[in-house]
Design an enzyme around this catalytic site. Structure first.
Site, short mmCIF file in Angstrom:
data_model
loop_
_atom_site.label_atom_id
_atom_site.label_comp_id
_atom_site.label_asym_id
_atom_site.label_seq_id
_atom_site.Cartn_x
_atom_site.Cartn_y
_atom_site.Cartn_z
N SER A 1 0.64 -1.42 -0.28
CA SER A 1 0.26 0.31 -0.24
C SER A 1 1.01 1.48 0.25
CB SER A 1 -0.44 -0.23 1.05
OG SER A 1 -1.39 0.92 1.05
N LYS B 1 1.56 1.76 -6.90
CA LYS B 1 0.53 0.61 -8.10
C LYS B 1 -0.36 1.73 -8.44
CE LYS B 1 -1.56 -2.23 -4.99
NZ LYS B 1 -0.50 -1.72 -3.43
N SER B 2 -1.63 2.66 -8.24
CA SER B 2 -2.88 3.26 -8.26
C SER B 2 -1.72 3.91 -9.56
CB SER B 2 -3.60 3.66 -7.67
OG SER B 2 -4.07 2.58 -6.82
N ARG C 1 -12.66 -3.56 -5.21
CA ARG C 1 -13.58 -4.22 -3.51
C ARG C 1 -14.73 -2.52 -3.36
NH1 ARG C 1 -11.20 -6.24 -0.38
NH2 ARG C 1 -8.90 -7.61 -0.62
N SER D 1 -1.82 -7.86 -3.84
CA SER D 1 -1.66 -9.31 -4.22
C SER D 1 -0.21 -9.57 -3.71
CB SER D 1 -1.60 -9.94 -5.36
OG SER D 1 -0.50 -8.47 -6.24
N1 LIG Z 1 -5.97 -4.74 5.87
C1 LIG Z 1 -5.54 -4.02 4.62
N2 LIG Z 1 -4.30 -4.58 4.77
C2 LIG Z 1 -3.79 -3.84 3.23
N3 LIG Z 1 -4.23 -3.23 2.92
C3 LIG Z 1 -6.35 -2.67 2.89
C4 LIG Z 1 -5.87 -3.70 4.33
N4 LIG Z 1 -7.17 -2.97 4.75
C5 LIG Z 1 -7.62 -2.12 4.06
N5 LIG Z 1 -7.28 -1.55 2.84
C6 LIG Z 1 -6.94 -1.49 1.71
O1 LIG Z 1 -7.13 -2.12 0.75
C7 LIG Z 1 -6.46 -2.11 -0.02
C8 LIG Z 1 -5.79 -3.38 -1.02
O2 LIG Z 1 -7.09 -3.99 -1.21
P1 LIG Z 1 -6.15 -5.28 -2.66
O3 LIG Z 1 -7.61 -5.41 -2.92
O4 LIG Z 1 -5.48 -4.27 -2.81
O5 LIG Z 1 -5.71 -5.91 -0.80
S1 LIG Z 1 -5.39 -7.24 -2.04
O6 LIG Z 1 -4.38 -7.86 -3.20
O7 LIG Z 1 -6.17 -8.03 -1.52
O8 LIG Z 1 -3.80 -7.30 -0.78
C9 LIG Z 1 -5.31 -1.08 -0.27
O9 LIG Z 1 -5.33 0.11 -1.06
P2 LIG Z 1 -3.67 0.65 -1.18
O10 LIG Z 1 -3.46 1.46 -0.46
O11 LIG Z 1 -4.27 1.19 -2.84
O12 LIG Z 1 -3.23 -0.04 -1.64
C10 LIG Z 1 -6.28 -0.68 1.29
O13 LIG Z 1 -6.44 1.15 0.69
N1 LIG Z 2 7.00 8.01 -8.29
C1 LIG Z 2 6.05 8.27 -7.60
N2 LIG Z 2 6.53 9.44 -6.99
C2 LIG Z 2 6.10 10.16 -5.36
N3 LIG Z 2 5.25 10.30 -5.45
C3 LIG Z 2 4.23 8.95 -5.65
C4 LIG Z 2 4.86 8.33 -6.76
N4 LIG Z 2 3.70 7.49 -7.32
C5 LIG Z 2 2.94 7.46 -6.47
N5 LIG Z 2 3.63 8.71 -5.31
C6 LIG Z 2 2.18 9.28 -4.65
O1 LIG Z 2 2.07 7.91 -3.60
C7 LIG Z 2 1.40 7.89 -3.05
C8 LIG Z 2 0.51 6.78 -2.60
O2 LIG Z 2 0.12 6.04 -4.16
P1 LIG Z 2 -1.13 5.25 -4.91
O3 LIG Z 2 -0.91 5.39 -6.45
O4 LIG Z 2 -2.21 5.91 -4.02
O5 LIG Z 2 -0.62 3.66 -3.91
P2 LIG Z 2 -0.59 2.52 -3.94
O6 LIG Z 2 -1.92 2.58 -5.51
O7 LIG Z 2 0.54 1.48 -4.16
O8 LIG Z 2 -1.85 2.26 -3.01
C9 LIG Z 2 0.61 8.73 -3.37
O9 LIG Z 2 0.26 10.04 -3.03
C10 LIG Z 2 1.01 9.23 -4.46
O10 LIG Z 2 0.43 10.36 -4.99
#
Ligand SMILES: Nc1ncnc2c1ncn2[C@@H]1O[C@H](COP(=O)(O)OS(=O)(=O)O)[C@@H](OP(=O)(O)O)[C@H]1O
Ligand SMILES: Nc1ncnc2c1ncn2[C@@H]1O[C@H](COP(=O)(O)OP(=O)(O)O)[C@@H](O)[C@H]1O
Length: 261
Positions: A80, A84-85, A111, A152
């Site tokens: 997280s 990725k996004s 989700r 994942s």
């Molecule tokens: N316990 C826990 N662990 C990790 N992440 C959590 C959890 N609870 C909520 N979130 C939020 O859910 C996003 C991850 O969902 P995913 O579907 O990518 O997770 S997974 O692939 O099934 O592990 C993740 O989004 P990203 O920050 O964009 O990765 C979080 O916003």
């Molecule tokens: N290459 C990068 N350099 C600096 N900041 C980044 C970069 N990629 C993402 N960010 C910042 O990091 C934070 C998390 O990015 P996000 O795409 O939401 O991550 P994820 O989807 O893996 O949770 C956001 O605030 C985004 O603007």
């Protein structure tokens, strides 16, 4: 009948397309692990009884010719906050500017609907990834460049998705960003909440993340010269990977004439 359909589609899209591919139902049966039934009959797959795969009339390579690209799943994985996004969105935008057809499946978004009945236990995460794997497979087999953005965290779940796809259809893209940087970014305040014990089983804190050991693409926070990379830099590297391996053009015509446009 298939030849007529091929002619009609060719006229509609103004291109000469390869002839219809051979039926793939037998292959689908094999992949799905069919449990019974002679060829041509119905059979059982998991809990689905008495079913039979139905082949379409427009094969994958025809769709890829229409789109001028090769279907693929670009599977972003990482902690997280690893980006990725952001990188997937930036890449999708760049692909659209080049006239490429894409779909972006994002963890948080999926989700909200398809997977809203799943939480964050290992079992739910496995099912989350399995469903996304199946959905992204359908898109890729329709010639779409499919970007998925899910933590994942389990290697076996990602490998199960890979195993369901043809060679070259699954590209694992590992966002190898140190947890310290992800935690520093913490745009949703989730790390803070997890450190405070308000969120349990948070990936990287009190739940595992298993690093890929054969990712096709590895994205690091810094480039080879040690400079921090922007999301645009990262997207450009992935774009180059796709370009160099032919994903941004239609596959060479397997039958008669190649696409003319
Ligand atoms: N316990 C826990 N662990 C990790 N992440 C959590 C959890 N609870 C909520 N979130 C939020 O859910 C996003 C991850 O969902 P995913 O579907 O990518 O997770 S997974 O692939 O099934 O592990 C993740 O989004 P990203 O920050 O964009 O990765 C979080 O916003
Ligand atoms: N290459 C990068 N350099 C600096 N900041 C980044 C970069 N990629 C993402 N960010 C910042 O990091 C934070 C998390 O990015 P996000 O795409 O939401 O991550 P994820 O989807 O893996 O949770 C956001 O605030 C985004 O603007």
């Amino acid at each position: 009948m298939l030849a007529t359909a091929a002619r009609r589609i060719s006229q509609q899209c103004g291109r000469t397309l390869a002839p219809m591919a051979a039926a793939s139902g037998a292959l689908q049966q094999q992949v799905a692990g069919v449990t019974s039934g002679p060829a041509g009959a119905v059979y059982n797959v998991g809990k689905a009884t008495n079913i039979k795969f139905h082949d379409g009339m427009v094969p994958r390579d025809t769709k890829e010719e229409i789109l001028g690209q090769k279907g693929v799943v670009l599977w972003f994985t990482g902690l997280s906050g690893s980006g990725k996004s952001t990188v997937a969105c930036t890449l999708e935008h760049a692909l659209a500017q080049r006239g490429r057809m894409t779909v972006l499946l994002d963890g948080d978004n999926v989700r909200h609907g398809l997977n809203k009945n799943l939480g964050f236990t290992a079992q739910d995460r496995e099912e989350n990834i399995r469903r996304i794997g199946e959905v992204s497979k359908l898109f890729a087999e329709s010639g779409v460049i499919t970007l998925t953005s899910f933590i994942s965290p389990y290697r076996k779940d990602r490998e199960s998705v890979r195993a369901r796809m043809a060679d070259g259809d699954f590209l694992e893209c590992y966002m190898r960003i140190p947890i310290e940087l992800c935690e520093q970014r913490d745009p949703k305040g989730l790390y803070k909440a997890a450190r405070a014990g308000k969120i349990k089983n948070f990936t990287g804190i009190d739940d595992p993340y298993e690093e890929p050991d054969k990712a096709e693409i590895v994205v690091d926070a810094r480039d080879a010269a040690g400079n921090m990379q922007s999301a645009e830099d990262m997207a450009a590297t992935i774009m180059q990977y796709l370009e160099e391996r032919g994903y941004l053009s239609a596959p060479a015509a397997s039958g008669t004439e190649a696409a003319t446009a």
